[in-house]
Enzyme design. Structure first.
Site, mmCIF file in Angstrom:
data_model
loop_
_atom_site.group_PDB
_atom_site.id
_atom_site.type_symbol
_atom_site.label_atom_id
_atom_site.label_comp_id
_atom_site.label_asym_id
_atom_site.label_seq_id
_atom_site.Cartn_x
_atom_site.Cartn_y
_atom_site.Cartn_z
ATOM 1 N N LYS A 76 -77.059 1.683 25.494
ATOM 2 C CA LYS A 76 -77.025 2.103 26.896
ATOM 3 C C LYS A 76 -77.830 1.095 27.702
ATOM 4 C CE LYS A 76 -78.053 5.934 29.978
ATOM 5 N NZ LYS A 76 -78.586 7.309 30.083
ATOM 6 N N ARG A 80 -85.438 2.335 34.898
ATOM 7 C CA ARG A 80 -85.382 2.735 33.494
ATOM 8 C C ARG A 80 -85.401 1.531 32.539
ATOM 9 N NH1 ARG A 80 -84.311 7.832 34.976
ATOM 10 N NH2 ARG A 80 -82.289 8.511 35.795
ATOM 11 N N ARG A 90 -76.407 9.425 39.679
ATOM 12 C CA ARG A 90 -77.734 9.953 40.004
ATOM 13 C C ARG A 90 -77.698 10.814 41.264
ATOM 14 N NH1 ARG A 90 -81.052 4.507 38.065
ATOM 15 N NH2 ARG A 90 -80.373 4.683 35.897
ATOM 16 N N SER A 149 -70.088 6.277 36.320
ATOM 17 C CA SER A 149 -69.854 6.701 37.705
ATOM 18 C C SER A 149 -69.541 5.542 38.653
ATOM 19 C CB SER A 149 -71.082 7.465 38.201
ATOM 20 O OG SER A 149 -72.250 6.674 38.086
ATOM 21 N N GLU A 175 -79.269 -2.251 17.757
ATOM 22 C CA GLU A 175 -79.442 -0.840 18.126
ATOM 23 C C GLU A 175 -78.390 0.021 17.429
ATOM 24 O OE1 GLU A 175 -81.263 1.198 20.197
ATOM 25 O OE2 GLU A 175 -82.255 -0.045 21.706
ATOM 26 N N CYS A 213 -81.026 14.831 27.488
ATOM 27 C CA CYS A 213 -81.964 13.945 28.175
ATOM 28 C C CYS A 213 -82.864 14.773 29.074
ATOM 29 C CB CYS A 213 -81.224 12.884 28.988
ATOM 30 S SG CYS A 213 -82.243 11.405 29.263
ATOM 31 N N CYS A 241 -86.500 9.789 31.865
ATOM 32 C CA CYS A 241 -85.807 10.380 30.719
ATOM 33 C C CYS A 241 -86.761 10.873 29.632
ATOM 34 C CB CYS A 241 -84.812 9.375 30.146
ATOM 35 S SG CYS A 241 -83.583 8.841 31.360
ATOM 36 N N LYS A 259 -72.290 1.877 26.846
ATOM 37 C CA LYS A 259 -72.297 2.389 28.204
ATOM 38 C C LYS A 259 -73.134 1.487 29.089
ATOM 39 C CE LYS A 259 -74.294 6.131 30.790
ATOM 40 N NZ LYS A 259 -75.041 7.332 30.795
#
Ligand code: PBG
Ligand code: ZN
Length: 323
Positions: A195, A217, A205, A274, A233, A118, A128, A248
């Protein structure tokens, strides 16, 4: 009083083990590592206790410890010294990620090294891909071009699998073509196929120093409300040549994992992100839950939903508990 049916097979440990439908193994895990310039650096970031930014030499030593725990695979994120509009550090053979791949594979040929592909960690704007200044959004095709360049950098450095996470349309086909025509036909691609645009990425981040400097994003990552689109997708990425699919984040999207599993027969990865890690960690530290128990319960839920592979900051703790 006799049992009517179900309690007979819950009578003791051995029987419970015999009838258990899902299990966890260190074989299932990929452990993320954040690589920073410098030497002897191991810096904890406050939003993710237990997760460190490491210089290459420290990451090489860390792999020794991972192997002792039975962990065999890592995914690398690079944090470059300098960022610019196109993420140049990720496009040259002496950038942070290229050197990290080389050093780790040289010291540990038996460690399976995955690279996150990325631009958000490498660009000064934190998005990205390449910004189209007319529309102030990411230029899809220009980003595909430099993504192939980045993939070839990782491939030449000796990476074992690439994992494009930028959510550009057509990325899998572009990478497959680029890899194949440069002699890397056997390099697998793990697609970040589903995602979502998610608040759960916040702590990452901080660690990866990759927060976008403007906007968010949501013009390239998926809307968390959309299940049918997630399935599309996945089908699309499989058709373009993905070897492994991914969902994710995972905790708030277990239904998506289960549905995609019914739709395709490709191996499925989940990214236990995270924010999910930070929530569990903090609840544990506050003494609100039995941490180890909730941790293992959470991991097994991923496998039960259909995951074959779990990418998790908890991998070392899980491995220690499985010993
Ligand atoms: C980069 C990338 C992100 C994550 C993995 N790769 C962040 C993002 O999209 O902002 C998130 C991982 C996590 O939160 O643990 N594209
Ligand atoms: Zn990104």
């Amino acid at each position: 009083m006799s049992f009517k049916r179900f309690r007979r097979t819950r009578l003791n440990n051995v029987l419970r083990d015999l009838v258990r439908e899902t299990s966890l193994s260190t074989n299932d895990f990929i452990y993320p590592l954040f690589i920073k310039e410098g030497e002897g650096i191991k810096a904890e970031v406050s939003s993710m206790p237990g997760v460190f930014q490491m210089s290459i030499d420290v990451a090489v030593k860390e792999c020794e410890e991972l192997k002792k725990l039975g962990l065999k695979s890592i995914i690398l994120f690079g944090i470059p010294e300098t960022k610019d509009s196109i993420g140049s550090d990720s496009l040259c053979d002496h950038g942070i990620i290229a050197r990290a791949i080389r050093a780790i594979k040289e010291a540990h040929s038996d460690m399976f090294v995955v690279s996150d592909l990325c631009f958000c960690e490498y660009t000064d704007h934190g998005h990205c891909g390449i910004i189209d200044h007319k529309t102030n959004s990411i230029n899809n095709d220009a980003t595909l071009e430099i993504s192939v360049q980045q993939a070839l950098v990782h491939a030449k450095a000796g990476v074992d699998m690439i994992a494009p996470s930028g959510m550009m349309d057509g990325i899998i086909e572009a990478l497959r073509d680029g890899l194949d025509s440069n002699g890397f036909e056997n390099l697998p691609i793990m697609a970040y196929s589903t995602k979502f645009s998610s608040g759960y990425y916040g702590p990452f981040r901080d660690v990866a120093e990759s927060a976008p400097s403007f906007g968010d994003r949501s013009t390239y990552q998926m809307d968390g409300a959309n299940l049918r689109e997630a399935i599309s997708e996945s089908i699309e990425d499989e058709a373009q040549g993905a070897d492994i699919l991914m969902v994710k984040p995972v905790l708030a999207y277990l239904d998506v994992v289960a549905k995609i599993k019914e739709t395709t027969s490709l191996p499925m990865a989940v990214y236990n992100v995270s924010g999910e890690y930070a929530m569990l960690k903090n609840a544990g530290a506050a003494g609100l839950i039995d941490y180890d128990r909730v941790l293992m319960e959470t991991m097994i839920s991923f496998k039960r939903a259909g995951a074959d592979i779990i990418i998790s900051y908890h991998a070392k703790e899980v491995a220690a508990l499985l010993k």
